[in-house]
Design a protein around this motif. Sequence first.
Motif, PDB file in Angstrom:
ATOM      1  N   ASP A  11      -2.630   5.720  -2.841  1.00 17.97           N
ATOM      2  CA  ASP A  11      -1.345   5.048  -2.643  1.00 17.97           C
ATOM      3  C   ASP A  11      -0.983   5.173  -1.173  1.00 17.97           C
ATOM      4  OD1 ASP A  11      -0.796   4.459  -5.405  1.00 17.97           O
ATOM      5  OD2 ASP A  11      -0.263   6.564  -5.696  1.00 17.97           O
ATOM      6  N   PHE A  12      -0.399   4.135  -0.615  1.00 21.81           N
ATOM      7  CA  PHE A  12       0.098   4.192   0.755  1.00 21.81           C
ATOM      8  C   PHE A  12       1.616   4.263   0.698  1.00 21.81           C
ATOM      9  CE2 PHE A  12      -4.166   2.695   1.313  1.00 21.81           C
ATOM     10  CZ  PHE A  12      -4.569   3.357   2.460  1.00 21.81           C
ATOM     11  N   VAL A  13       2.127   5.465   0.954  1.00 23.95           N
ATOM     12  CA  VAL A  13       3.555   5.749   0.815  1.00 23.95           C
ATOM     13  C   VAL A  13       4.258   5.439   2.136  1.00 23.95           C
ATOM     14  CG1 VAL A  13       5.221   7.541   0.241  1.00 23.95           C
ATOM     15  CG2 VAL A  13       2.956   7.561  -0.827  1.00 23.95           C
ATOM     16  N   PRO A  14       5.304   4.597   2.100  1.00 23.22           N
ATOM     17  CA  PRO A  14       6.008   4.280   3.344  1.00 23.22           C
ATOM     18  C   PRO A  14       6.835   5.460   3.841  1.00 23.22           C
ATOM     19  CG  PRO A  14       7.041   3.151   1.481  1.00 23.22           C
ATOM     20  CD  PRO A  14       5.824   3.857   0.952  1.00 23.22           C
ATOM     21  N   VAL A  15       6.765   5.697   5.148  1.00 21.31           N
ATOM     22  CA  VAL A  15       7.527   6.765   5.808  1.00 21.31           C
ATOM     23  C   VAL A  15       7.984   6.261   7.168  1.00 21.31           C
ATOM     24  CG1 VAL A  15       6.262   8.641   4.664  1.00 21.31           C
ATOM     25  CG2 VAL A  15       5.474   7.773   6.868  1.00 21.31           C
TER      26      VAL A  15
END
Length: 72
Positions: A11-15
Amino acid sequence: MLLACGDALIDFVPVKSADGRDAYVPAVGGSCLNIAVAMSRLGALTGFVGGIANDMFGAMIADHLAASGVSL
């Protein structure tokens, strides 16, 4: 031994980055992978059956499973 069979993914988690820009952090995920990790952490002898790539993301997945005591 309990086996979990299915998906393992990143998963590419936005930060927000340190300088305030939008960025993404890769995180190991996938429902079947998460079930395997949970079973192992609860003390069950556990294995995971599924496709894992031979790239850096596959290495992240394999390392996560190994650190949680899940057999490949």
